[in-house]
Design a protein around this motif. Sequence first.
Motif, PDB file in Angstrom:
ATOM      1  N   ASP A  97     -19.997 -40.542 -47.225  1.00 43.83           N
ATOM      2  CA  ASP A  97     -18.532 -40.432 -47.633  1.00 43.83           C
ATOM      3  C   ASP A  97     -18.129 -38.958 -47.344  1.00 43.83           C
ATOM      4  OD1 ASP A  97     -15.868 -41.295 -48.514  1.00 43.83           O
ATOM      5  OD2 ASP A  97     -16.394 -40.542 -50.659  1.00 43.83           O
ATOM      6  N   TYR A  98     -16.949 -38.807 -46.640  1.00 44.92           N
ATOM      7  CA  TYR A  98     -16.442 -37.491 -46.325  1.00 44.92           C
ATOM      8  C   TYR A  98     -14.967 -37.339 -46.832  1.00 44.92           C
ATOM      9  CZ  TYR A  98     -14.876 -33.050 -44.253  1.00 44.92           C
ATOM     10  OH  TYR A  98     -14.405 -31.743 -44.121  1.00 44.92           O
ATOM     11  N   GLN A  99     -14.789 -36.146 -47.675  1.00 51.18           N
ATOM     12  CA  GLN A  99     -13.477 -36.160 -48.229  1.00 51.18           C
ATOM     13  C   GLN A  99     -13.003 -34.704 -47.927  1.00 51.18           C
ATOM     14  OE1 GLN A  99     -14.255 -36.473 -52.337  1.00 51.18           O
ATOM     15  NE2 GLN A  99     -14.773 -38.576 -52.309  1.00 51.18           N
ATOM     16  N   PHE A 100     -11.814 -34.621 -47.487  1.00 53.86           N
ATOM     17  CA  PHE A 100     -10.813 -33.592 -47.182  1.00 53.86           C
ATOM     18  C   PHE A 100      -9.741 -33.530 -47.842  1.00 53.86           C
ATOM     19  CE2 PHE A 100      -8.019 -30.918 -44.161  1.00 53.86           C
ATOM     20  CZ  PHE A 100      -9.148 -29.848 -43.765  1.00 53.86           C
ATOM     21  N   LYS A 101      -9.800 -32.579 -49.175  1.00 52.73           N
ATOM     22  CA  LYS A 101      -8.825 -32.851 -50.181  1.00 52.73           C
ATOM     23  C   LYS A 101      -7.624 -31.709 -49.943  1.00 52.73           C
ATOM     24  CE  LYS A 101     -12.286 -34.499 -53.492  1.00 52.73           C
ATOM     25  NZ  LYS A 101     -12.983 -34.313 -54.938  1.00 52.73           N
ATOM     26  N   VAL A 102      -6.833 -31.987 -51.052  1.00 53.31           N
ATOM     27  CA  VAL A 102      -5.776 -31.123 -51.141  1.00 53.31           C
ATOM     28  C   VAL A 102      -6.339 -29.678 -51.335  1.00 53.31           C
ATOM     29  CG1 VAL A 102      -3.871 -30.364 -52.632  1.00 53.31           C
ATOM     30  CG2 VAL A 102      -4.180 -32.774 -51.957  1.00 53.31           C
ATOM     31  N   GLY A 103      -5.864 -28.810 -50.648  1.00 51.63           N
ATOM     32  CA  GLY A 103      -6.286 -27.447 -50.536  1.00 51.63           C
ATOM     33  C   GLY A 103      -7.291 -27.185 -49.440  1.00 51.63           C
ATOM     34  N   SER A 104      -7.698 -28.116 -48.874  1.00 52.42           N
ATOM     35  CA  SER A 104      -8.661 -27.875 -47.734  1.00 52.42           C
ATOM     36  C   SER A 104      -7.933 -26.992 -46.606  1.00 52.42           C
ATOM     37  CB  SER A 104      -9.328 -29.150 -47.240  1.00 52.42           C
ATOM     38  OG  SER A 104     -10.135 -29.847 -48.400  1.00 52.42           O
TER      39      SER A 104
END
Length: 396
Positions: free
Chosen positions: A223-230
């Motif tokens: 699972d890959y997550q590109f979150k707020v602030g990335s």
Amino acid sequence: MKYPRRMHKLIAIAGVAALACSATTPVLAAEKSSFDQITVASTQAFSLGQLVTAQGKPVRAGVPVQIFAWPNSKKLAGLKVGESFKLTELSSVKTDAAGKFNLSPALKAAGKSSEPLSVTVTAQDGSTPYQYSTELAPENSGIARPALLSTAGTATEVSQGRDAFVMKPSKDIATPERVVATRATSAAVPAAYTCNSRLETKYSPTYAQVGASFLYASGASADYQFKVGSSSSLGVATSSSGKSGSFSAGGTASITSNVTLDFPTSTSGIKFYKASVVTGKFSTICQNMAGPGIKQTYQIRPVKFTGGMTVSKGTGFSENHRCVKLLKKAKFTKDKTRAITWSRGMTLPKIAGFNVSSQSGFTSSSKIVYAAGKKDRKICGHTGWPAENAGNIKLK
């Protein structure tokens, strides 16, 4: 001359397509698509730059070097076509007898920023121009990025020396036009430039690679997550005329996401994760009425993330460095590591005519989670232990 080393990072991942990386940034995966040429940059930090001639000899002492900051991600995303803005001068220094200049003033200014600063380093030695786009990030920003210049694709103009990043004259920047001086001044000590830029046009969204997962076992997941602030470091194209076909690789710029992209969980194979990005063409005019005159350049730069995403099949790597056991039903999360560069990670508009690099690391805002499933697995780093700066990580 000795300069103090500051605890900040200089980042520069040069964007270009279909060009081999230098020996300092080896290609780590076979090139089978426009998104899978992977490089890992060094972690050495620089507090010095150096200007050299086209033949590689240091320039004279006293050449003025300026570093200008571009607007932050929020302001950049809100720009309208036709809107102009002034670039902020972070530092103005001069070269020493070895052609070196001190980056510390700009790095100190970057330390006050909550996100990487996109900057342009510019200098003028007589009629010879120097220009390069890069990013400065304070080490305390929590952003895991390589600290040293990656020379992928622009080794002819920008390279890494023993204690400084090295700039040769810019081939794609025209010699400044001379203007009538408004006051008497010595030609040997030209006054500093002031620079203003304008957003000329925006292009339809394109995709930039921001992450990848490598599954070599069935029954497991990623699972890959590109979150707020990335933040992502994306390639910049530069031209002196702005005409189609005249652009060449000119460094990188950074943009930060204001939304979270939680990509679909992968249960098999190798996946490349991409985020939708708007790019724009900017014209920049730097004026020095007392010295070398006026110079104008054009750049195609990233403007903002749109919130869109896509996933494609990727190409893996055969190396199995420092594998460790992952017990069944366990999870492995990586959220702090050296950034990864895909040297053909983003497609530029047709006016540029080539692809550029994209770079993202696993930070507190961007992470990969592997789940073992019902069997014991192995987690392997590409270049080292999975818990360290291992580059990409596979599960098998």
